[in-house]
Structures are given as structure tokens and as C-alpha cells.
Write a protein that holds these residues in place. Structure first.
Motif, mmCIF file in Angstrom:
data_model
loop_
_atom_site.group_PDB
_atom_site.id
_atom_site.type_symbol
_atom_site.label_atom_id
_atom_site.label_comp_id
_atom_site.label_asym_id
_atom_site.label_seq_id
_atom_site.Cartn_x
_atom_site.Cartn_y
_atom_site.Cartn_z
ATOM 1 N N MET A 1 0.838 -1.175 0.000
ATOM 2 C CA MET A 1 0.000 0.000 0.000
ATOM 3 C C MET A 1 0.894 1.253 0.000
ATOM 4 O O MET A 1 1.877 1.308 0.711
ATOM 5 N N ILE A 2 0.523 2.208 -0.791
ATOM 6 C CA ILE A 2 1.293 3.448 -0.912
ATOM 7 C C ILE A 2 1.043 4.348 0.295
ATOM 8 O O ILE A 2 -0.096 4.519 0.720
ATOM 9 N N LYS A 3 2.117 4.900 0.817
ATOM 10 C CA LYS A 3 2.003 5.797 1.968
ATOM 11 C C LYS A 3 1.277 7.082 1.566
ATOM 12 O O LYS A 3 1.465 7.584 0.461
ATOM 13 N N ASN A 4 0.437 7.585 2.479
ATOM 14 C CA ASN A 4 -0.221 8.862 2.219
ATOM 15 C C ASN A 4 0.067 9.835 3.354
ATOM 16 O O ASN A 4 0.469 9.432 4.446
ATOM 17 N N HIS A 5 -0.129 11.102 3.063
ATOM 18 C CA HIS A 5 0.165 12.161 4.023
ATOM 19 C C HIS A 5 -1.095 12.962 4.380
ATOM 20 O O HIS A 5 -1.003 14.147 4.705
ATOM 21 N N LEU A 6 -2.241 12.303 4.326
ATOM 22 C CA LEU A 6 -3.502 13.002 4.586
ATOM 23 C C LEU A 6 -3.538 13.643 5.960
ATOM 24 O O LEU A 6 -3.940 14.805 6.093
ATOM 25 N N LYS A 7 -3.140 12.897 6.958
ATOM 26 C CA LYS A 7 -3.205 13.403 8.326
ATOM 27 C C LYS A 7 -2.357 14.668 8.503
ATOM 28 O O LYS A 7 -2.790 15.641 9.104
ATOM 29 N N VAL A 8 -1.158 14.645 7.950
ATOM 30 C CA VAL A 8 -0.244 15.788 8.052
ATOM 31 C C VAL A 8 -0.805 16.989 7.297
ATOM 32 O O VAL A 8 -0.817 18.115 7.812
ATOM 33 N N LEU A 9 -1.296 16.744 6.088
ATOM 34 C CA LEU A 9 -1.861 17.833 5.289
ATOM 35 C C LEU A 9 -3.110 18.417 5.942
ATOM 36 O O LEU A 9 -3.314 19.635 5.941
ATOM 37 N N ARG A 10 -3.936 17.558 6.520
ATOM 38 C CA ARG A 10 -5.126 18.046 7.234
ATOM 39 C C ARG A 10 -4.723 18.925 8.412
ATOM 40 O O ARG A 10 -5.325 19.971 8.657
ATOM 41 N N LYS A 36 -5.847 5.270 7.747
ATOM 42 C CA LYS A 36 -5.391 4.076 8.468
ATOM 43 C C LYS A 36 -4.980 2.945 7.525
ATOM 44 O O LYS A 36 -4.753 1.824 7.966
ATOM 45 N N TYR A 37 -4.904 3.263 6.213
ATOM 46 C CA TYR A 37 -4.463 2.304 5.205
ATOM 47 C C TYR A 37 -5.364 1.077 5.102
ATOM 48 O O TYR A 37 -4.933 0.005 4.744
ATOM 49 N N LYS A 38 -6.641 1.266 5.396
ATOM 50 C CA LYS A 38 -7.608 0.172 5.258
ATOM 51 C C LYS A 38 -8.315 0.251 3.909
ATOM 52 O O LYS A 38 -9.020 -0.672 3.527
ATOM 53 N N TYR A 39 -8.142 1.384 3.218
ATOM 54 C CA TYR A 39 -8.807 1.613 1.938
ATOM 55 C C TYR A 39 -7.866 2.402 1.037
ATOM 56 O O TYR A 39 -7.281 3.395 1.465
ATOM 57 N N THR A 40 -7.724 1.932 -0.191
ATOM 58 C CA THR A 40 -6.920 2.645 -1.176
ATOM 59 C C THR A 40 -7.867 3.423 -2.077
ATOM 60 O O THR A 40 -8.748 2.825 -2.703
ATOM 61 N N PRO A 41 -7.717 4.733 -2.132
ATOM 62 C CA PRO A 41 -8.638 5.521 -2.951
ATOM 63 C C PRO A 41 -8.426 5.287 -4.444
ATOM 64 O O PRO A 41 -7.331 4.926 -4.879
ATOM 65 N N SER A 42 -9.490 5.508 -5.193
ATOM 66 C CA SER A 42 -9.385 5.428 -6.652
ATOM 67 C C SER A 42 -8.485 6.562 -7.134
ATOM 68 O O SER A 42 -8.215 7.519 -6.399
ATOM 69 N N LEU A 43 -8.052 6.459 -8.365
ATOM 70 C CA LEU A 43 -7.220 7.509 -8.951
ATOM 71 C C LEU A 43 -7.986 8.832 -8.969
ATOM 72 O O LEU A 43 -7.430 9.889 -8.650
ATOM 73 N N GLU A 44 -9.254 8.784 -9.306
ATOM 74 C CA GLU A 44 -10.088 9.996 -9.333
ATOM 75 C C GLU A 44 -10.138 10.653 -7.947
ATOM 76 O O GLU A 44 -9.957 11.860 -7.819
ATOM 77 N N LEU A 45 -10.357 9.844 -6.911
ATOM 78 C CA LEU A 45 -10.408 10.383 -5.550
ATOM 79 C C LEU A 45 -9.044 10.912 -5.120
ATOM 80 O O LEU A 45 -8.949 11.949 -4.464
#
Length: 68
Positions: A1-10, A36-45
Motif C-alpha cells: 500500500m502506498i504511503k499517504n500524508h492526509l493526516k499531516v496535510l489536514r 489508516k491504510y484500510k482503503y486505497t482511494p481510486s485515482l479519481e479520488l
């Protein structure tokens, strides 16, 4: 799963999960699942999230860093 930075950006924008969810048209639970890396968003999202934060998609999702 690719790491995301949503929490930091929020945190930088002082947005709640609910506020982010409304901005991109998803549920608060979906934001929680992505963070929490339980869902990978679509490319559109993924692009909608980047647009909401006014950053490049690579600043939201780090293709070089994977979560196991």
C-alpha cells in the motif's frame, strides 16, 4: 500500500476529517479508512484529495514509500 500524508496535510490546514470528507464528496469514515491504510482511494479520488489540498498528487501519496 502506498504511503499517504492526509493526516499531516489536514493538520496543516486545520481541517477535521469531516471537513476534508465534505470537500471531496466522501464520508468521514472513508477518510479514516484511507488514513489508516484500510482503503486505497481510486485515482479519481486521489486527484480530488490533491486538489482539495492545492498540492501535487505526489505530495499526498508517496509512490516511493510503501506501508506493509
Amino acid at each position: 500500500m502506498i504511503k499517504n500524508h492526509l493526516k499531516v496535510l489536514r493538520a496543516k490546514k486545520n481541517w477535521t476529517q469531516e471537513e476534508l470528507a465534505k470537500k471531496v464528496g466522501i464520508s468521514r469514515q472513508a477518510v479514516i479508512s484511507i488514513e489508516k491504510y484500510k482503503y486505497t482511494p481510486s485515482l479519481e479520488l486521489a486527484f480530488k484529495l490533491a486538489k482539495a489540498f492545492e498540492v501535487d498528487i505526489n505530495q499526498v501519496f508517496d509512490p516511493e514509500e510503501e506501508i506493509e
